[in-house]
Design an enzyme around this catalytic site. Structure first.
Site, PDB file in Angstrom:
ATOM      1  N   ASP A  20       0.908  -1.192   0.114  1.00  5.59           N
ATOM      2  CA  ASP A  20      -0.069  -0.078  -0.107  1.00  5.59           C
ATOM      3  C   ASP A  20       0.851   1.366  -0.087  1.00  5.59           C
ATOM      4  O   ASP A  20       0.464   2.247  -0.316  1.00  5.59           O
ATOM      5  CB  ASP A  20      -1.016  -0.012   1.135  1.00  5.59           C
TER       6      ASP A  20
ATOM      7  N   ARG B   8     -17.509  -4.733 -17.250  1.00  6.35           N
ATOM      8  CA  ARG B   8     -16.831  -5.979 -16.659  1.00  6.35           C
ATOM      9  C   ARG B   8     -16.130  -5.872 -15.383  1.00  6.35           C
ATOM     10  O   ARG B   8     -15.449  -4.653 -15.147  1.00  6.35           O
ATOM     11  CB  ARG B   8     -16.308  -7.010 -17.498  1.00  6.35           C
TER      12      ARG B   8
HETATM   13  O1  F6P Z   1      -0.941  -5.810   3.154  1.00  3.34           O
HETATM   14  C1  F6P Z   1      -1.830  -4.787   2.571  1.00  3.34           C
HETATM   15  C2  F6P Z   1      -3.001  -5.441   1.960  1.00  3.34           C
HETATM   16  O2  F6P Z   1      -3.004  -6.295   1.131  1.00  3.34           O
HETATM   17  C3  F6P Z   1      -4.076  -4.312   1.789  1.00  3.34           C
HETATM   18  O3  F6P Z   1      -3.769  -3.760   0.582  1.00  3.34           O
HETATM   19  C4  F6P Z   1      -5.206  -5.011   1.701  1.00  3.34           C
HETATM   20  O4  F6P Z   1      -6.331  -4.020   2.110  1.00  3.34           O
HETATM   21  C5  F6P Z   1      -5.082  -5.964   2.891  1.00  3.34           C
HETATM   22  O5  F6P Z   1      -3.722  -6.066   3.096  1.00  3.34           O
HETATM   23  C6  F6P Z   1      -5.795  -7.364   2.836  1.00  3.34           C
HETATM   24  O6  F6P Z   1      -5.450  -8.025   3.908  1.00  3.34           O
HETATM   25  P1  F6P Z   1      -5.954  -9.546   4.132  1.00  3.34           P
HETATM   26  O7  F6P Z   1      -5.185 -10.210   3.178  1.00  3.34           O
HETATM   27  O8  F6P Z   1      -5.722  -9.717   5.456  1.00  3.34           O
HETATM   28  O9  F6P Z   1      -7.364  -9.526   3.471  1.00  3.34           O
END
Ligand code: F6P
Length: 344
Positions: free
Chosen positions: A128, A264
């Site tokens: 992120d 889509r």
């Molecule tokens: O590690 C960051 C991230 O990939 C974010 O971009 C995303 O919102 C989150 O983790 C998803 O987390 P999890 O895999 O726990 O659903």
């Protein structure tokens, strides 16, 4: 010195390169490296650790994920948690600890330093790209390349079929990945959490392009507010009902209706976290890994190996807690003319 190392939060490419680099730098100084499994979970009562040897790390620079495993465990969730961490620290015979992670994992490290002066150093990691105080986070560049390629690939099929797509990109608090992958992949509209948007302008852009025989690729960050039309649909607790499939499908619902065209959906999701690290991530993860050991040697505890102006510098972990580095207005404005999305 015995150095413990853990990786917490969502995995990403580049973590193994960082662990490897910690091991080799520590070896250079005559220190031992102890791998803690599954993030902070490994520092609680049921936790597990293992000495890292050269055989384990010598060839892992190009492997995605983390061989130490990860979790989203927060030791501060229970009153006993922090004490369990201190107990494990002794049990594993550690002298110092390196925590690799995003705001959650680093925030715990900052609190443990604050509350107990635990000798800890943090390394920033997240696709992120939203950790405060640093221009670099492990995994972002790799995820960016994956995201850009995915959007890029959609163009050919979208063009052939005059078919528009909504591409949902990860990023809960910040739109770095969506904005940069969208730019690199040539998205026509880019929506990020930092910028409110006018959904009518999204409809107009799609309709106008459709009239001209052009497809539209709409890149939307998972952290964006859902379209207002759907925010009105709330459940008994007042939470917005998004459709049962998620944000991109919520956009589809309103676009299909208002633009009288079928768009889509492509949710990139966890695919963004997979695969091999880019050369840039391998090099940078090795640099921050190596300097984390130097910070410990120099007793620069409670610090993040932050990249600022291209150089690695200590940044207080306490300043990472509860904050997110979001897309700067300057970056957004500079890139805005490249996508049709004057949808604010
Ligand atoms: O590690 C960051 C991230 O990939 C974010 O971009 C995303 O919102 C989150 O983790 C998803 O987390 P999890 O895999 O726990 O659903």
């Amino acid at each position: 010195m015995n150095i413990g190392i853990l990786t917490g939060g969502g995995d990403c490419p580049g973590l193994n390169a960082a662990i490897r680099s910690v091991y080799y730098r520590a070896k250079e100084y005559g220190y031992k490296t102890i791998g803690i499994f599954h993030g902070w979970k490994g520092m609680l009562n049921e936790g597990r650790s293992e000495k890292i040897t050269e055989e384990k790390v010598e060839n892992i620079f190009d492997l995605g994920g983390t061989f130490l495993g990860s979790s989203r465990t927060n030791p501060y969730k229970t009153p006993e948690g922090p004490k369990e961490v201190l107990k494990k620290f002794k049990e594993y015979k550690l002298d110092a600890l390196i925590a690799i992670g995003g705001e959650d994992t680093l925030g715990v490290a900052g609190k443990l330093y604050n509350d107990f002066k635990l000798p800890v150093v943090g390394i920033p990691k997240t696709i992120d790209h939203d950790v405060m105080g640093t221009e670099y986070t492990i995994g972002f560049d790799s995820a960016l390349n994956t995201g850009a390629e995915a959007i890029d690939r959609l163009h050919t099929t979208a063009k052939s079929h005059e078919q528009s797509f909504i591409v949902e990109v990860m990023g809960r608090h910040a739109g770095w990945l969506t904005l940069r992958a969208g730019i690199a992949g040539g998205a026509h509209i880019i929506l990020i959490p930092e910028k409110p948007y006018d959904i009518r302008k999204v409809f107009e852009t799609i309709n106008k392009r459709k009239k001209e025989g052009k497809h539209t690729l709409l890149a939307v960050s998972e952290g964006v507010e859902p379209p207002k039309q759907l925010q009105e649909k709330k459940d008994d607790f007042g939470h917005v009902i998004l459709t049962n499939r998620g944000l991109a499908y919520a956009f589809k619902e309103v676009i299909d209706k208002e633009c009288k065209t079928e768009v889509r959906v492509m949710v990139l999701g966890h695919m963004l976290r997979g695969g091999k690290p880019t050369a840039y991530d391998r090099v940078m993860a090795s640099r921050v890994g190596s300097i984390a050991v130097d910070f410990l040697k120099e007793k620069k505890f409670g610090m993040l190996t932050a990249v600022q102006g291209g150089e690695i510098t200590p940044f207080p972990l306490t300043e990472v807690i509860g904050k997110y580095k979001t897309v700067s207005d300057q970056e957004y404005r500079l890139l805005q003319s490249l996508f049709e999305g004057d949808v604010l």
